[in-house]
Design a protein around this motif. Structure first.
Motif, mmCIF file in Angstrom:
data_model
loop_
_atom_site.group_PDB
_atom_site.id
_atom_site.type_symbol
_atom_site.label_atom_id
_atom_site.label_comp_id
_atom_site.label_asym_id
_atom_site.label_seq_id
_atom_site.Cartn_x
_atom_site.Cartn_y
_atom_site.Cartn_z
ATOM 1 N N ILE A 98 -42.953 -22.545 -17.023
ATOM 2 C CA ILE A 98 -43.716 -23.553 -17.774
ATOM 3 C C ILE A 98 -43.314 -23.548 -19.243
ATOM 4 N N ILE A 116 -40.510 -25.935 -19.786
ATOM 5 C CA ILE A 116 -40.972 -27.325 -19.780
ATOM 6 C C ILE A 116 -41.632 -27.656 -21.114
ATOM 7 N N ARG A 117 -42.447 -26.736 -21.607
ATOM 8 C CA ARG A 117 -43.121 -26.931 -22.899
ATOM 9 C C ARG A 117 -42.090 -27.092 -24.026
ATOM 10 N N TYR A 132 -40.508 -30.489 -23.868
ATOM 11 C CA TYR A 132 -41.425 -31.502 -24.386
ATOM 12 C C TYR A 132 -41.496 -31.442 -25.911
ATOM 13 N N GLU A 133 -41.541 -30.239 -26.460
ATOM 14 C CA GLU A 133 -41.579 -30.103 -27.925
ATOM 15 C C GLU A 133 -40.312 -30.657 -28.555
ATOM 16 N N CYS A 148 -51.048 -36.162 -15.695
ATOM 17 C CA CYS A 148 -50.845 -34.897 -16.424
ATOM 18 C C CYS A 148 -51.561 -34.902 -17.772
ATOM 19 N N ASP A 161 -54.337 -28.284 -19.239
ATOM 20 C CA ASP A 161 -53.016 -27.788 -19.624
ATOM 21 C C ASP A 161 -51.966 -28.733 -19.058
ATOM 22 N N MET A 186 -48.863 -29.269 -19.624
ATOM 23 C CA MET A 186 -47.529 -28.782 -19.294
ATOM 24 C C MET A 186 -47.482 -28.051 -17.964
ATOM 25 N N SER A 187 -48.572 -27.432 -17.533
ATOM 26 C CA SER A 187 -48.605 -26.804 -16.204
ATOM 27 C C SER A 187 -48.481 -27.863 -15.120
ATOM 28 N N VAL A 244 -47.125 -30.885 -15.531
ATOM 29 C CA VAL A 244 -45.763 -31.437 -15.629
ATOM 30 C C VAL A 244 -44.797 -30.509 -14.907
#
Length: 123
Positions: A14, A17-18, A21-22, A41, A46, A48-49, A51
């Motif tokens: 995760i 993925i975070r 996204y950032e 989502c 949360d 990102m979890s 996603v």
């Protein structure tokens, strides 16, 4: 002749993925998820979890199909949907795959730093 089954599994960090996204923002989300998935989502505590779980689900189904994330399968070939009880399943958006959503069983989980998806495909 009996039903032929294929399986696919994927685990996603995760944190990765975070970070994506950032770095890329909504462009990342729009690349790997449908608008409906993004909306779902965004409503989660949360995001990102959720996603990451959908990311893993799409990887897992691509493995079950046997194509991986290439050879005609893309991030938007399928969409993860949830029933009124929260049970996830797939809606097949790309009919050229030759599979129906009801032929794919999906289980998702996320905890801590990881999200995992398991797919069973009846052919």
């Amino acid at each position: 002749m009996g039903v032929h089954r294929e399986v696919g599994v994927d685990i996603v960090d995760i944190r990765r993925i975070r970070l994506s996204y950032e770095r890329y923002g909504d462009k990342f989300l729009q690349r790997v998820l449908t608008e409906s998935e993004i909306d779902y989502c965004r409503k989660k505590k949360d995001m990102m979890s959720s996603v990451a779980a959908r990311f893993a689900a799409k990887e897992a189904v691509s493995k079950a199909i046997g194509s991986g994330m290439s050879r005609g399968f893309s991030w938007k070939s399928v969409e993860v949907v949830n029933d009124k009880h929260g049970k996830p399943s797939f809606r097949v958006l790309d009919k050229t795959l030759g599979i129906a959503g009801e032929k794919i069983r999906l289980s998702l989980s996320h905890n801590g730093d990881y999200a995992v998806a398991f797919v069973l495909l009846d052919l």
